[in-house]
Scaffold this motif. Structure first.
Motif, short mmCIF file in Angstrom:
data_model
loop_
_atom_site.label_atom_id
_atom_site.label_comp_id
_atom_site.label_asym_id
_atom_site.label_seq_id
_atom_site.Cartn_x
_atom_site.Cartn_y
_atom_site.Cartn_z
N TYR A 76 37.60 39.40 34.88
CA TYR A 76 38.22 38.97 36.02
C TYR A 76 39.91 39.01 35.95
CZ TYR A 76 33.75 37.40 37.88
OH TYR A 76 32.48 37.43 38.32
N SER A 80 42.69 41.17 37.99
CA SER A 80 43.80 40.71 38.82
C SER A 80 44.98 41.35 38.22
CB SER A 80 43.94 38.97 38.59
OG SER A 80 42.78 38.42 38.89
N LYS A 145 38.82 47.78 43.60
CA LYS A 145 40.14 47.51 43.33
C LYS A 145 41.19 48.07 44.00
CE LYS A 145 39.68 47.79 38.65
NZ LYS A 145 38.23 47.61 38.77
N LEU A 148 41.47 46.71 47.88
CA LEU A 148 42.38 45.39 47.81
C LEU A 148 43.57 45.82 47.68
CD1 LEU A 148 41.26 42.61 48.01
CD2 LEU A 148 41.23 42.12 45.69
N TYR A 217 42.52 34.01 47.40
CA TYR A 217 41.30 33.78 47.31
C TYR A 217 40.56 34.48 48.42
CZ TYR A 217 36.86 31.18 46.91
OH TYR A 217 35.50 30.90 47.10
N ALA A 220 40.14 37.88 48.43
CA ALA A 220 39.32 38.55 47.06
C ALA A 220 37.70 37.97 47.51
CB ALA A 220 39.65 37.51 45.84
N THR A 224 35.74 41.79 48.17
CA THR A 224 35.12 42.24 46.75
C THR A 224 33.97 41.26 46.38
OG1 THR A 224 36.64 40.94 45.63
CG2 THR A 224 37.17 43.28 45.80
N GLN A 230 36.35 41.84 41.63
CA GLN A 230 36.74 40.67 41.82
C GLN A 230 37.77 40.14 41.21
OE1 GLN A 230 33.76 37.72 42.38
NE2 GLN A 230 33.87 37.86 44.36
N PRO A 231 39.08 39.63 41.54
CA PRO A 231 39.95 38.85 40.76
C PRO A 231 39.55 37.61 40.35
CG PRO A 231 40.79 38.92 42.99
CD PRO A 231 39.56 39.54 43.05
#
Length: 282
Positions: A76, A80, A145, A148, A217, A220, A224, A230-231
């Motif tokens: 994770y 990020s 990713k 996002l 958040y 995210a 995802t 997901q971060p």
């Protein structure tokens, strides 16, 4: 009418200020202190109802060991990084070019385009949840990713352009005119004259955008799911089981997730403050 400096206030006001400041700071730090204490508590403290007392035993090494070596937290964290760094680069690069065009050139639609960038900052991002999610599904970018990153770049460019345009307009315009008189091309003026003067603003904006994107958040969890994309902010919730929440592991994961933006700020503190205060005394 500017507020009177505290040094020029009456002795009673100064004493009250000095007494209330530590109390206010304690209230502000209380949630952070609670998370730090939770992160070193053993699981039995939560099952036994010891939520706000001191840890019965120090379980910091065990909790942080599970976060790093027995969970997907490193993955994770990597997600990020792969989301935040390209977003910062893309948003800052686009805003530098857009800010240069809007701040230096005079054309008929200049103000209209600028107001469109400004207006985009006032759109509540929650109302974009359904159309943005559907758009990523149609484009095959859901739970990636790249999807996002593209969304964050598009959404953050408005604020970044507003920041950069106002900064560029405060630069000494005779420098640009002198370069034009010497026959320097416009792109070389941008790269060799304007960009070096914008380094404090670029540093300040990079820290701000890095913090915004790293701590995100909402998008995210909207765009995802799972450890593939997901971060870390959304990945912390993976410590929750169906019938039990591992608060000690969530707290440890939160501390770990908060370290990169804090380190980013302290590393760039000098440039960050210079970028925010440059031109403040004009």
């Amino acid at each position: 009418m500017f507020p009177k400096p505290i040094e020029k206030s009456s002795p009673g006001v100064r004493i009250g200020y000095q007494a209330l400041l530590p109390i206010s700071l304690l209230f502000w730090l209380a949630p952070l202190i609670a998370v730090a204490i939770f992160s070193v508590k053993p699981a039995v403290d939560f099952t036994g109802g010891n939520y706000w007392g001191l840890p019965s035993t120090f379980a910091g090494f065990e909790n942080y060991g599970k976060v790093f070596f027995e969970s997907d937290m490193p993955r994770y964290m990597l997600n990020s990084v792969l989301i935040t760094v390209p977003t910062v680069i893309g948003a800052v690069a686009l805003s530098c070019m857009a800010g240069f065009a809007l701040g230096v050139y005079k054309f008929r639609s200049n103000l209209i385009i600028f107001f469109m960038f400004v207006a985009g900052n006032f759109v509540p991002f929650q109302i974009l949840m359904v159309p943005v999610r559907d758009l990523t599904l149609d484009m095959g970018l859901y739970n990636t990713k790249l999807g996002l990153v593209l969304f964050h770049v598009a959404f953050q460019t408005g604020f970044c352009t507003l920041f950069m345009r106002n900064f560029i307009r405060a630069l000494p315009f005779p420098l640009i005119e002198a370069a034009r008189v010497e026959g320097v091309a416009e792109w070389r003026i941008f790269w060799f004259v304007v960009i070096p003067l914008m380094k404090p603003a670029i540093a300040a904006l990079s820290v701000l955008i890095f913090t915004f994107i790293w701590n995100d958040y909402f998008w995210a969890i909207v765009l995802t799911q799972g450890p593939d994309a997901q971060p870390v902010t959304a990945g912390i919730t993976s410590f929750n089981a169906q019938f039990r929440a591992a608060y000690h592991l969530m707290s440890a994961g939160s501390i770990v997730a908060a370290l990169p933006p804090v380190a980013m700020f302290f590393l760039m503190q000098k440039h960050f403050i210079a970028g925010l205060t440059l031109g403040a005394v004009k």
